[in-house]
Design a protein around this motif. Structure first.
Motif, PDB file in Angstrom:
ATOM      1  N   VAL A  57     -31.401 -63.250  -0.366  1.00 32.16           N
ATOM      2  CA  VAL A  57     -30.351 -62.518   0.572  1.00 32.16           C
ATOM      3  C   VAL A  57     -29.063 -63.157   0.518  1.00 32.16           C
ATOM      4  O   VAL A  57     -28.985 -64.375   0.579  1.00 32.16           O
ATOM      5  N   GLU A  58     -28.065 -62.307   0.393  1.00 33.42           N
ATOM      6  CA  GLU A  58     -26.473 -62.848   0.699  1.00 33.42           C
ATOM      7  C   GLU A  58     -26.020 -62.472   1.767  1.00 33.42           C
ATOM      8  O   GLU A  58     -26.191 -61.231   2.350  1.00 33.42           O
ATOM      9  N   ASN A  59     -25.567 -63.455   2.596  1.00 34.45           N
ATOM     10  CA  ASN A  59     -25.127 -62.891   4.083  1.00 34.45           C
ATOM     11  C   ASN A  59     -23.839 -63.851   4.403  1.00 34.45           C
ATOM     12  O   ASN A  59     -23.293 -64.681   3.493  1.00 34.45           O
ATOM     13  N   LYS A  60     -23.388 -64.228   5.579  1.00 32.88           N
ATOM     14  CA  LYS A  60     -22.383 -64.857   6.066  1.00 32.88           C
ATOM     15  C   LYS A  60     -22.691 -66.387   5.789  1.00 32.88           C
ATOM     16  O   LYS A  60     -21.778 -67.302   6.096  1.00 32.88           O
ATOM     17  N   GLU A  61     -24.130 -66.503   5.851  1.00 36.72           N
ATOM     18  CA  GLU A  61     -24.476 -68.100   5.913  1.00 36.72           C
ATOM     19  C   GLU A  61     -24.487 -68.539   4.447  1.00 36.72           C
ATOM     20  O   GLU A  61     -24.044 -69.580   4.115  1.00 36.72           O
ATOM     21  N   HIS A  62     -24.875 -67.662   3.511  1.00 36.87           N
ATOM     22  CA  HIS A  62     -24.865 -68.058   2.221  1.00 36.87           C
ATOM     23  C   HIS A  62     -24.820 -66.845   1.158  1.00 36.87           C
ATOM     24  O   HIS A  62     -25.315 -65.936   1.298  1.00 36.87           O
ATOM     25  N   GLY A 119     -25.836 -66.256  -9.585  1.00 34.43           N
ATOM     26  CA  GLY A 119     -26.990 -66.799 -10.360  1.00 34.43           C
ATOM     27  C   GLY A 119     -27.191 -68.249 -10.704  1.00 34.43           C
ATOM     28  O   GLY A 119     -28.151 -68.564 -10.971  1.00 34.43           O
ATOM     29  N   GLN A 120     -26.110 -68.902 -10.484  1.00 36.07           N
ATOM     30  CA  GLN A 120     -25.915 -70.326 -10.997  1.00 36.07           C
ATOM     31  C   GLN A 120     -25.136 -71.221  -9.685  1.00 36.07           C
ATOM     32  O   GLN A 120     -25.534 -72.260  -9.873  1.00 36.07           O
ATOM     33  N   PHE A 121     -24.946 -70.476  -8.962  1.00 42.36           N
ATOM     34  CA  PHE A 121     -24.049 -70.958  -7.609  1.00 42.36           C
ATOM     35  C   PHE A 121     -24.247 -70.365  -6.365  1.00 42.36           C
ATOM     36  O   PHE A 121     -24.699 -69.288  -6.370  1.00 42.36           O
ATOM     37  N   ARG A 122     -24.472 -71.531  -5.441  1.00 42.41           N
ATOM     38  CA  ARG A 122     -24.908 -70.982  -4.233  1.00 42.41           C
ATOM     39  C   ARG A 122     -23.558 -71.600  -2.958  1.00 42.41           C
ATOM     40  O   ARG A 122     -23.341 -72.730  -2.979  1.00 42.41           O
ATOM     41  N   TRP A 123     -23.111 -70.712  -2.332  1.00 43.41           N
ATOM     42  CA  TRP A 123     -22.081 -71.174  -1.411  1.00 43.41           C
ATOM     43  C   TRP A 123     -22.496 -71.067   0.084  1.00 43.41           C
ATOM     44  O   TRP A 123     -22.792 -69.864   0.602  1.00 43.41           O
ATOM     45  N   ILE A 124     -22.721 -72.107   0.827  1.00 42.98           N
ATOM     46  CA  ILE A 124     -23.295 -72.261   2.182  1.00 42.98           C
ATOM     47  C   ILE A 124     -22.392 -72.462   3.053  1.00 42.98           C
ATOM     48  O   ILE A 124     -21.567 -73.567   2.905  1.00 42.98           O
ATOM     49  N   SER A 125     -22.221 -71.782   4.158  1.00 40.50           N
ATOM     50  CA  SER A 125     -21.522 -72.107   5.492  1.00 40.50           C
ATOM     51  C   SER A 125     -21.874 -73.663   6.074  1.00 40.50           C
ATOM     52  O   SER A 125     -22.933 -74.060   5.513  1.00 40.50           O
TER      53      SER A 125
END
Length: 833
Positions: A556-561, A638-644
């Motif tokens: 899931v993509e949302n404002k947290e990740h 697919g290779q990257f995750r940006w977390i708040s």
């Protein structure tokens, strides 16, 4: 030196002059390349690049000669036709200035003020020939002893003890100041250590010998109260120890000092004298709380540092007080700003007890103006107009909370340090300064081009506040040597304040001396209850694992990740920091995006910024925009995750360990990092760490053994280094474990809060003693600082409807904070010092 014979060392000017004479054509070849850059500043790497670019035949003649040696030590060069001026730094803390006429091939030495005047012409042209306000502290600190070797920088208290004990305690009569010092000790009117029955050194020595005889006959564990009355009768009060054994140790130390003083015994003795019971710690800016604030603007490592610092200090203070045989309750108060509109945090509460402590509290005091309380958050760059009134309000609040003066005041960052200076001056209390990060080194040429940056950053106020605080304070602690004096090739944060100019405002000829014995290196650690090795299975907090897996691997993509990781079996490159330009998280993402092989081998996860709400910070907004662009440009999904930003420190500790379970690494890519608390946290959890070579991490990590240094200005090489690490791990699975264990060993040896708190409290005692018995109160320098403050600081920080504490006339010690004029009247007052 050749064949064992000492030869005279010629000046830079002489050596370069001889080179110009001997290799005229070759020098012209080099100088013409420098000239081609045109008017402006050239950095060291640019000069060396031009040297490497001259024809081989010319370069061979100049290689290993004076020119190459000087270029390797040059920090910057200024070209203003027909002159090239060089700022040469032969070793940390030592500077020389020369200029070369590129037409006449003439070399001249320059004084600091001449070099800075030359530099100012880049901004103001030749119109700066009028009177310039020059700041020079050197004449006012000339009497303070200081070392001359660069390796002694940051070991101030050891040098002071050696120098001053040898100078002052040359015979028994010279020990009178120590006796006077011991007799001053009292707490809330109750005498400690010595009472009035001991009036001179002979009596003191006699009494100590009697006490020695008595205690030798007692069982070591005998509690003090069993012989308290006998000791009072001969002149000794509480404070020597809680048992016969500990009292005897103190008495033996003092007898040894009276007989034959030595610096080690002196420091040990002073460290055990009861002196510090009430501590005030200043940290005004940001959102200072214990929950739900990390990742907010201006809220990060400093909050974590102070909370851990306070718990460690309280533990050490309680231990010392018990061992001193005293029944005193210590108190530590963290003073920060009250934010009435800080919904969802405790920043709108006046007081808050520090978790894990018994006697430590957060006290929040609001900023106010004549119109009332300032309710909303203000950037750390915007706080300056409020701090003088704030210091007055804090002094009143502390008087209510403590019912006495504090014994010790610690400032943090520029705003906390200037407020600490105001309070220490007003109350006559020992002051410690902790910079955390001096902004001048973060923003290249921010002094020279301050006018361009002032509307946004207000560096004119901040650099002025820094100069005042670092010169007013009794001692400065830093986490690393680099923070003070850099390295062989880089200038330290404090060292950058040695000489600089802010054209049109003032010129600093001598702002601070990094050899000053007020500098001490005291490195913090990580909270071992939160950050511990991933291998300690019984302590692991595996109940967090479902939440952590959701955070890292949810589709899931949302404002947290944002973005997903398709292959969860790959190890993770992990980074966590504030989302600002200096922390350079977007730089790390770009390095990763550019390295195809690294993307094959690993996933990248960064934690920074808060996408769950609209940011108020302009720099964070810019970095967010950049991050979105990088995700699209490099097709990172697919290779990257940006977390708040994640505010639960306990869960973050387990997050580090979870990353270690994946055989991941921690990356800290900042352009500059004063210390690097996240580096300590990651290494404490067992993560191999790749961290910036600029600042503290360069000392924390031993390259190739306990981690790796990366150059944030050479991102391609940094990515290659991480990639080659993983290639090596594929070939040798033990390589990851080797670096992980190397990091853990490094932490255990040097970076714990217990070592920190012991050292800090000892420093408070030692500097308090030397300030009392010698000229270390630096009255001349402080008066000069007051004048500089009155002439510059209030006018720079003025805003409408703000209260002030400008000194129009100095009649006494309290004058620094007396509300005696309006800002608008500053230019018309007569300052009397």
């Amino acid at each position: 030196m050749a064949n064992g014979v000492l030869t005279r060392v010629h000046s830079l000017r002489t050596r370069l002059d001889e080179t110009l004479t001997a290799y005229r054509n070759e020098m012209l070849s080099f100088l013409s390349r420098v000239k081609s850059h045109g008017k402006g500043i050239l950095q060291s790497h640019q000069l060396l690049a031009e040297f490497e670019a001259i024809p081989d035949s010319s370069r061979e003649k100049l290689t290993n000669g004076p020119l190459e040696e000087i270029l390797k030590s040059t920090q910057e060069a200024i070209f203003l036709p027909p002159w090239i001026a060089l700022a040469v730094r032969p070793r940390p803390g030592v500077w020389e200035y020369i200029r070369v006429n590129v037409n006449a091939l003439v070399v001249e030495e320059l004084r600091v003020s001449e070099y800075l005047h030359f530099k100012e012409e880049l901004v103001d042209g030749s119109c700066n020939g009028n009177f310039v306000f020059e700041l020079d502290f050197e004449p006012f600190t000339a009497s303070v002893p200081r070392p001359t070797l660069s390796k002694s920088i940051g070991n101030g208290v050891e040098f002071l003890n050696r120098h001053l004990s040898a100078k002052m305690f040359h015979d028994k009569d010279s020990m009178q100041p120590l006796l006077d010092f011991l007799r001053t000790h009292q707490h809330k009117g109750k005498t400690m250590m010595l009472n009035d029955k001991i009036q001179n050194l002979d009596t003191l020595q006699f009494v100590l010998r009697k006490a020695d005889e008595y205690l030798t006959s007692q069982p070591p564990e005998t509690p003090y109260h069993e012989f308290e009355h006998q000791f009072q009768e001969i002149g000794l009060e509480r404070g020597w120890g809680d048992t016969a054994e500990r009292v005897l140790e103190m008495i033996h130390m003092l007898l040894d000092l009276l007989e034959a003083p030595d610096p080690c015994t002196l420091e040990q003795f002073l460290g055990r004298i009861p002196m510090v019971f009430n501590v005030v710690i200043l940290s005004p800016h940001g959102y200072f709380a214990q929950d739900n604030v990390l990742g907010y603007p201006d809220t990060g490592g400093q909050v974590v540092y102070i909370l851990d610092q306070v718990r460690a200090m309280e533990t050490e203070m309680l231990l010392r007080i018990k061992q001193q045989g005293l029944d005193i309750t210590p108190k530590i108060i963290i003073v920060t700003r009250l934010l009435p509109d800080a919904v969802g945090t405790t920043c709108n509460q006046r007081t808050e007890k520090v978790y894990g402590s018994e006697h430590s509290y957060i006290l929040r005091v609001p900023f106010r103006t004549e119109k009332g309380i300032v309710r909303k958050w203000i950037s750390r760059f915007e706080v300056w107009p409020y701090l003088e009134t704030y210091a007055e309000d804090v002094a009143n609040e502390l008087a209510t909370e403590l019912q006495t003066k504090p014994d010790f005041i610690i400032g943090n960052y520029s705003d906390g340090n200037i407020v600490a200076s105001f309070l220490a001056h007003k109350l006559g209390v020992t002051q410690c300064t902790i910079a955390h990060a001096l902004e001048k080194t973060k923003y290249p040429n921010s002094d020279l081009y301050w006018k361009k940056l002032d509307e946004k950053y207000h560096f004119s106020c901040q650099f002025t506040a820094d100069l005042i605080a670092m010169n007013h304070t009794d001692f400065i602690i830093t986490s690393t040597f680099q923070e003070i004096a850099g390295s062989k090739d880089t200038v330290g944060q404090y060292e950058s304040h040695t000489g600089f100019t802010m054209p049109g405002l003032y010129r600093v000829v001598h702002g601070i001396d990094v050899f000053d014995p007020k500098f001490n290196i005291v490195s913090p650690g990580a909270d071992m209850t939160i950050y511990f090795p991933y291998t300690e299975e019984k302590k692991r907090l595996k109940n967090f694992h479902p939440e952590i897996e959701e955070l890292l691997f949810s589709q899931v993509e949302n404002k947290e990740h944002l973005c997903v990781l398709k292959d969860r079996n790959k190890p993770i490159i992990f980074s966590m920091a504030r989302l600002d330009r200096v922390k350079n998280l977007t730089g790390l993402v770009e390095w990763y995006g550019n390295n195809a092989r690294l993307r094959e081998l690993t996933n990248l996860v960064v934690v920074g910024g808060d996408r769950r709400k609209e940011s108020q910070d302009l720099e964070e907004q810019a970095e967010m925009k950049k991050m979105y662009g990088l995700i699209e440009t490099y097709k990172l999904n697919g290779q990257f995750r940006w977390i708040s930003s994640q505010m639960d420190r306990v869960r973050n500790g387990e997050l580090y360990r979870y990353i270690a379970d994946t055989k991941g690494v921690f990356a800290q890519p900042a352009y500059y990092e004063a210390f690097g608390l996240t580096v300590i946290e990651a290494m404490t959890c067992g993560l191999p760490t790749f961290a910036t070579c600029n600042g503290g991490p360069a000392e924390i990590i031993v390259h190739g053994k306990s981690g790796f240094h990366i150059d944030p200005h050479q991102g391609d090489k940094a990515a290659e280094l991480i990639m080659s690490f993983y290639e090596k791990c594929k070939a040798d699975p033990t390589h990851w474990d080797k670096i992980s264990k190397g990091g853990l060993k490094r932490i255990e040896e040097k970076y714990t809060w217990k070592i920190y708190s012991e050292r800090l409290l000892t420093l408070a005692g030692v500097y308090g003693f030397w300030k009392y018995v010698s000229n270390l109160d630096r009255r001349e320098a402080r008066r000069y600082t007051e004048m500089f403050y009155a002439l510059k600081y209030p006018k720079l920080c003025s805003v409408s409807s703000t209260g002030c504490g400008v000194v129009a006339e100095r009649k006494g010690k309290e004058a620094w904070l007396e509300p005696s004029c309006k800002f608008s009247e500053l230019c018309g007052i007569t300052v009397i010092v």
